[in-house]
Design a protein around this motif. Structure first.
Motif, PDB file in Angstrom:
ATOM      1  N   ALA A   1      29.798   4.756  14.180  1.00 41.84           N
ATOM      2  CA  ALA A   1      28.552   4.135  13.726  1.00 41.84           C
ATOM      3  C   ALA A   1      28.152   2.980  14.635  1.00 41.84           C
ATOM      4  N   THR A   2      29.123   2.209  15.090  1.00 36.85           N
ATOM      5  CA  THR A   2      28.823   1.086  15.984  1.00 36.85           C
ATOM      6  C   THR A   2      28.243   1.587  17.296  1.00 36.85           C
ATOM      7  N   TYR A   3      28.900   2.563  17.900  1.00 32.60           N
ATOM      8  CA  TYR A   3      28.404   3.103  19.169  1.00 32.60           C
ATOM      9  C   TYR A   3      27.034   3.759  18.989  1.00 32.60           C
ATOM     10  N   THR A   4      26.842   4.436  17.865  1.00 32.62           N
ATOM     11  CA  THR A   4      25.553   5.107  17.646  1.00 32.62           C
ATOM     12  C   THR A   4      24.420   4.102  17.565  1.00 32.62           C
ATOM     13  N   CYS A   5      24.667   2.958  16.937  1.00 35.60           N
ATOM     14  CA  CYS A   5      23.639   1.908  16.884  1.00 35.60           C
ATOM     15  C   CYS A   5      23.249   1.452  18.289  1.00 35.60           C
ATOM     16  N   LEU A   6      24.251   1.229  19.138  1.00 41.24           N
ATOM     17  CA  LEU A   6      23.965   0.810  20.513  1.00 41.24           C
ATOM     18  C   LEU A   6      23.253   1.914  21.292  1.00 41.24           C
ATOM     19  N   ILE A   7      23.660   3.162  21.082  1.00 38.67           N
ATOM     20  CA  ILE A   7      23.024   4.281  21.784  1.00 38.67           C
ATOM     21  C   ILE A   7      21.548   4.368  21.409  1.00 38.67           C
ATOM     22  N   VAL A   8      21.246   4.229  20.124  1.00 35.43           N
ATOM     23  CA  VAL A   8      19.853   4.264  19.693  1.00 35.43           C
ATOM     24  C   VAL A   8      19.085   3.090  20.281  1.00 35.43           C
ATOM     25  N   GLY A   9      19.696   1.910  20.290  1.00 38.65           N
ATOM     26  CA  GLY A   9      19.025   0.742  20.844  1.00 38.65           C
ATOM     27  C   GLY A   9      18.701   0.902  22.316  1.00 38.65           C
ATOM     28  N   PHE A  10      19.680   1.327  23.105  1.00 35.76           N
ATOM     29  CA  PHE A  10      19.429   1.515  24.535  1.00 35.76           C
ATOM     30  C   PHE A  10      18.503   2.714  24.774  1.00 35.76           C
ATOM     31  N   GLY A  11      18.588   3.731  23.930  1.00 34.81           N
ATOM     32  CA  GLY A  11      17.679   4.861  24.079  1.00 34.81           C
ATOM     33  C   GLY A  11      16.235   4.459  23.849  1.00 34.81           C
ATOM     34  N   ASN A  12      15.990   3.654  22.821  1.00 33.17           N
ATOM     35  CA  ASN A  12      14.629   3.168  22.584  1.00 33.17           C
ATOM     36  C   ASN A  12      14.139   2.274  23.708  1.00 33.17           C
ATOM     37  N   ALA A  13      15.078   1.589  24.363  1.00 34.18           N
ATOM     38  CA  ALA A  13      14.726   0.744  25.501  1.00 34.18           C
ATOM     39  C   ALA A  13      14.675   1.533  26.807  1.00 34.18           C
ATOM     40  N   ARG A  14      14.926   2.855  26.730  1.00 35.99           N
ATOM     41  CA  ARG A  14      14.895   3.753  27.884  1.00 35.99           C
ATOM     42  C   ARG A  14      15.910   3.357  28.959  1.00 35.99           C
ATOM     43  N   GLN A  15      17.038   2.863  28.526  1.00 33.26           N
ATOM     44  CA  GLN A  15      18.128   2.532  29.451  1.00 33.26           C
ATOM     45  C   GLN A  15      19.198   3.615  29.314  1.00 33.26           C
ATOM     46  N   MET A  16      18.892   4.791  29.859  1.00 28.82           N
ATOM     47  CA  MET A  16      19.746   5.944  29.624  1.00 28.82           C
ATOM     48  C   MET A  16      21.051   5.884  30.405  1.00 28.82           C
ATOM     49  N   ALA A  17      21.111   5.092  31.444  1.00 25.70           N
ATOM     50  CA  ALA A  17      22.386   4.932  32.154  1.00 25.70           C
ATOM     51  C   ALA A  17      23.420   4.292  31.229  1.00 25.70           C
ATOM     52  N   LYS A  18      22.979   3.333  30.404  1.00 23.88           N
ATOM     53  CA  LYS A  18      23.895   2.690  29.469  1.00 23.88           C
ATOM     54  C   LYS A  18      24.234   3.623  28.314  1.00 23.88           C
ATOM     55  N   VAL A  19      23.294   4.474  27.923  1.00 23.95           N
ATOM     56  CA  VAL A  19      23.588   5.473  26.906  1.00 23.95           C
ATOM     57  C   VAL A  19      24.696   6.395  27.390  1.00 23.95           C
ATOM     58  N   SER A  20      24.579   6.847  28.642  1.00 29.75           N
ATOM     59  CA  SER A  20      25.601   7.721  29.218  1.00 29.75           C
ATOM     60  C   SER A  20      26.949   7.019  29.282  1.00 29.75           C
TER      61      SER A  20
END
Length: 617
Positions: free
Chosen positions: A416-435
């Protein structure tokens, strides 16, 4: 049936956003991606926590430094029992009406799965072992039965006769599986339930009856639900505390306060032991239904009979936080301390989340600092609440700082913690950090789960990239996670809004092939897609199917539907359908359709021809 999405062009929509996500998901499972991977600190110490009341004043949320003893609470599974004997009638006379279905010949099994709560029966309780779990049903038999119900329920043919002829061995696990397939459609579910009760050699048990109660409760068929509860009460082996819990939660979810308490009182008439655990279940159900004030009044009224413990107060605290009444939440917090209890980590996290919901982030941080200083120590859930709020606000630097502090405090992040960060960076279009986060999840032993995949699919569908969302969907299935109904609703809506009618229908067929029962939202998206793409006949057919199954009328663009029928030479189709619904007793559906019919008559002349419906939202 396997959904291949044949019409999806592998080269379409390969944007960096989607490609990076899918590539990252592939890498963590050492599976080659189906498309090119290259394209896809600390919080400061603060003063003691203050809460603000409605008048603008503040008061301290006190924190007790010592842990005081709590009231002992026995295991609920040892108290929710009753002795053998016939129960009285459960329903008061005014509750039933003449149009209720007849009583079910339930042919119940003469075995008990629960023990007595009295001391004299303790020896016999120990000698009764719980029954072994039933074997899983034959999936082919479930598919055959569901196919018959789907094809014959709304027609004039006798569904029961065809079910008799298919030669399927009826077992409890099979009945539960079929009812689960129709959990959003109470009419076919209830009709099948009655047919199964009449089958020779089969006896309904508490599991099948509780499942039927759950279906009726979730679809708000309360009269039928209570009638079934009354029939269950005629057999000592069938009625359990779980049945009452289902009924209480169903009435609470519908905000039927009086009926909810009425079910609670009926428990005593069946001579079940009504203790603090049962009372806590009632308070929790009311709080989750945003009836915290009513739950507080009930607690004040029955406090002498049921002495509240920390679980009672925490459930009530959650209710006040859910309705954002922080003044009452603060008052209750102080009452917890005055009662001799020390709020535990669950209580603190509930209060923390309430402050976040009420946009009191600074006070939430003060509570966090208070937890660090005096306990209980913040756990993974505590930090996840803060990280999720910061990600929603787009404050990713602060979210990362909170995440680093979490690691420094020796709290291991979960999915759940990682998913929150993934959604946050995804909305910010920082897909390198999502990866990077997806790879880190695998390295730290908490690989993505269904929540993570659904979050990625939502990111892509919100950006009208359904083809790329499908690739995540395929990877989700390949890695062993079953999509939810929400997954299909997102994909279907994205395709319909992207003017890909054929693929939207393919998603619907895929969902049905997976054995997932469409809910009201699914039908609304699907019917809206037909209307949007100028196919009123298909839309009309599925509206009728919903109503025949006992579901509510979907909220779609009836103006365009009626206008399309008007151009096709059928201007009064909604009025005709409303009359049909009124004749069969579906008055709510009739009123809704009449309302839209009248609106159409006033506006259809002012609407221009819009066959494609692309301007609709």
């Amino acid at each position: 049936m396997t959904f291949l999405f044949r019409n999806a062009n592998p080269s379409s929509g390969l944007r960096p956003f989607a490609s990076a996500a899918a590539a990252a998901v592939s890498n963590i499972h050492d599976i080659a991606p189906p498309f090119p991977p290259d394209s896809l600190r600390s919080l400061r110490q603060s003063p003691p926590l203050l809460a603000t009341d409605r008048a603008g004043g503040t008061f301290h949320l006190r924190c007790s430094p010592l842990s005081l003893p709590r009231s002992p609470v026995s295991c609920p599974h040892r108290r929710f029992h009753r002795p053998y004997y016939q129960a009285p009638t459960i329903l008061p006379p005014p509750y039933l009406s003449s149009h209720l279905p007849p009583s079910l010949p339930l042919l119940l099994k003469p075995t008990r799965v629960f023990s007595s709560s009295s001391e004299s029966d303790s020896e016999s309780d120990n000698s009764i072992s719980p029954p072994p779990p039933p074997p899983p049903p034959n999936s082919n038999d479930v598919d055959r039965i569901c196919k018959v119900i789907d094809e014959l329920f709304s027609s004039d043919r006798n569904m029961e006769v065809v079910l008799d002829e298919i030669g399927v061995q009826i077992e409890s696990s099979l009945v539960v599986a079929v009812l689960d397939r129709f959990r959003h459609a109470h009419r076919p579910a209830y009709r099948f339930f009655r047919w199964a009760a009449a089958r020779p050699g089969f006896l309904h048990d508490s599991t099948t009856c509780n499942k039927m109660l759950s279906v009726l409760g979730k679809t708000r068929q309360f009269e039928t639900m209570v009638a079934l509860l009354e029939e269950m009460g005629k057999d000592a082996a069938l009625l359990s505390m779980d049945a009452f819990k289902i009924s209480v939660k169903a009435f609470a979810a519908a905000r039927e306060m009086k009926k909810c308490i009425g079910i609670f009182k009926l428990i005593k008439k069946y001579d079940f032991h009504v203790g603090l655990d049962t009372f806590n279940c009632l308070i929790d159900a009311l709080s989750k239904a945003k009836l915290a004030k009513e739950a507080q009044q009930l607690l004040d009224k029955m406090k002498d009979q049921y002495h509240p413990d920390i679980h009672t107060y925490t459930a009530l605290l959650y209710g006040f936080c859910k309705i954002k009444d922080l003044a009452e939440a603060g008052r209750l917090w102080n009452e917890i301390l005055d009662s001799g209890f020390k709020p535990d980590i669950v209580s603190h996290n509930t209060m923390l989340e309430g402050l976040i919901r009420g946009h009191r982030r600074s006070e939430a941080i003060k509570l966090l600092e208070l937890m660090k200083a005096k306990g209980p120590k913040p756990n993974t859930r505590t930090y996840t609440i803060l990280i999720q709020d910061l990600c929603k606000a787009g404050k990713m630097e602060q979210a990362v700082s909170c995440f680093d502090e979490m690691l420094a405090a020796c709290c291991s992040p979960d999915v759940a913690t990682y998913t929150c960060l993934i959604v946050g960076f995804g909305n910010a279009r920082q897909m390198a950090k999502v990866s990077s986060l997806l790879a880190e999840m695998s390295q730290k032993g908490c690989p993505p789960d269904a929540r993570t995949y659904n979050a990625l699919i939502k990111l892509l569908t919100n950006r009208n990239m359904p083809d790329d969302a499908v690739r995540i969907y395929k990877k989700m299935i390949k890695n062993g996670f079953e999509p939810t109904i929400h997954t299909y609703n997102m994909l279907m809506k994205s395709y319909f809004h992207g003017n890909n009618y054929k693929m939207g229908c393919a998603v619907w067929e895929e969902m049905l092939g997976k054995g997932i029962c469409p809910d009201v939202n699914s039908f609304t998206v699907f019917i809206g897609g037909h209307i949007r793409h100028g196919r009123p006949e298909e839309a009309y057919k599925y509206i009728e199917e919903m109503i025949n199954k006992g579901m509510s009328v979907p909220q779609v663009d009836y103006n365009k539907l009626a206008a399309d029928f008007s151009r096709a030479g059928r201007p009064d189709v909604l009025s005709e359908l409303a009359q049909k619904m009124n004749f069969t007793g579906k008055f709510d559906a009739s009123n809704t359709l009449n309302y839209w019919s009248e609106r159409m008559k006033k506006r259809v002349k002012r609407r221009g021809p819009c066959q494609s419906g692309r301007g609709l939202v």
